[in-house]
Design an enzyme around this catalytic site. Sequence first.
Site, PDB file in Angstrom:
ATOM      1  CG  HIS A   1      -1.937  -1.105   1.227  1.00  0.00           C
ATOM      2  ND1 HIS A   1      -2.797  -1.414   0.191  1.00  0.00           N
ATOM      3  CD2 HIS A   1      -2.146  -2.049   2.181  1.00  0.00           C
ATOM      4  CE1 HIS A   1      -3.496  -2.494   0.508  1.00  0.00           C
ATOM      5  NE2 HIS A   1      -3.121  -2.900   1.703  1.00  0.00           N
TER       6      HIS A   1
ATOM      7  CG  ASP B   1      -5.291  -6.059  -0.278  1.00  0.00           C
ATOM      8  OD1 ASP B   1      -5.270  -6.985   0.554  1.00  0.00           O
ATOM      9  OD2 ASP B   1      -5.333  -4.863   0.063  1.00  0.00           O
TER      10      ASP B   1
HETATM   11 ZN   LIG Z   1      -3.438  -6.980   2.727  1.00  0.00          ZN
END
Ligand SMILES: [Zn+2]
Length: 454
Positions: A268, A319
């Site tokens: 991220h 994800d």
């Molecule tokens: Zn994750």
Amino acid sequence: LTIWHADLAWLGEVRERVLLEADGDRLARVTSDVEAPPGARRLSGLVLPGLVNVHSHAFQRALRGRSQPAQAREQGDFWSWRGLMYRLAATLDPDLLFELARATYVEMALAGITTVGEFHYLHGRPDGEPYADPNRTGRTIAAAAEAAGLRITLLDACYLRGGLDGRPLEGAQLRFGDRSAAAWAERVEALDGGPAFRVGAAIHSVRAVDEPSMAAVAGWAADRGAPLHVHLSEQPAENRDSLAATGLTPAALLHRAGALGPRTTAVHATHLEAGDVELLGATATGVCLCPTTERDLADGVGPAAALARAGSPLCAGSDSQAVIDLFEEARAIELDQRLVSGRRGHHSPEALLKAMTESGAVALGWDAGRLEAGMLADFVALDLTGIRLAGWSREDLVRHVVFAATAADVTDVVIGGREVVAGRRHARPPEAGAALHEAIGRALAAPGGRASEG
Ligand SMILES: [Zn+2]
């Protein structure tokens, strides 16, 4: 030897009439501008190195669609979504986890994904007690990848506490935890890899692991040359808590613990503070962006272009499995920057292609992602005759593919020299969609699994 002949292939540039010869699971020779010898399997369209999905939580596939706000007036954010995810995580037994993961990995294979990085933290029983084999669920995940034909790096996550204030694990988190970093290492040590299975390390986040334990996990990974992954600054609250508890940003805290570097991938890296970009870049720490999840969970847009300029290799992951489409992830790395900057052209199409292939393979510790002799024989073919990609030319083919192709354009997938998908059909589990539908139905029907209830 197994031999394929591709009409077109990406070898750092688009080449024609490419012969790919595999000896076992590796490429023995790659030559272009040659005719197909007898017995070669033809791959029409464009052949790319296999796509690498660096960050996956397979079980979260069950939340697709259902976790979306049903009404415009419904509010929600990352933390309310996490509540739904915890409720699901509390229900899964190994059998159900296997079915869910296998079917999700079949979806990945059909989308052209040849390698997955599974960031794994569902360790214990739902009540938090360990299974008789404390690696039962990790082995289950690896077996699910094998059943789907996928190469996997199991990023086994150390998860010790409920937050930066040191509060203990509670509720669904209990099954995520190990007693200590030493107990984590002892457990992970007992996992053996295989030809298509590697074990890597993960620090769940600076929220879940204290600094000395981060250093221990980083040391374990360094001693073994294993990949180390960590969720980093997905939400502003993590930065606030980290600054309050330690005086450091999450990135600076990881650095002080010795957890940044070229074998590390920060996942991220959305809410970076002054100095964090330079720190990640100067240590050559990789960054895995998960744009379809980040937009789904209203996380924000991270400084991808600045990170790449500073020296961080970029890669991508599905994800939460909001969708499974690496083309969509890769182009979103560029398109999200356009939305927040009012400017186009932050990343070249070739850089985005590298993010979804070669850089991902490096982040997961595999010799893959480039079509050349000695590399693993992982590659995919894309249909160029469909309506979606019509109008391409040799000169703009990479732009066409990066900005317009989807998972549905993948026709053939070869992993370790084995044809896993041929003619858009998966070689092994038939009725893949039905199997996934059924597994999700059972996951959501289990006690506590009613993810749609508030
Ligand atoms: Zn994750």
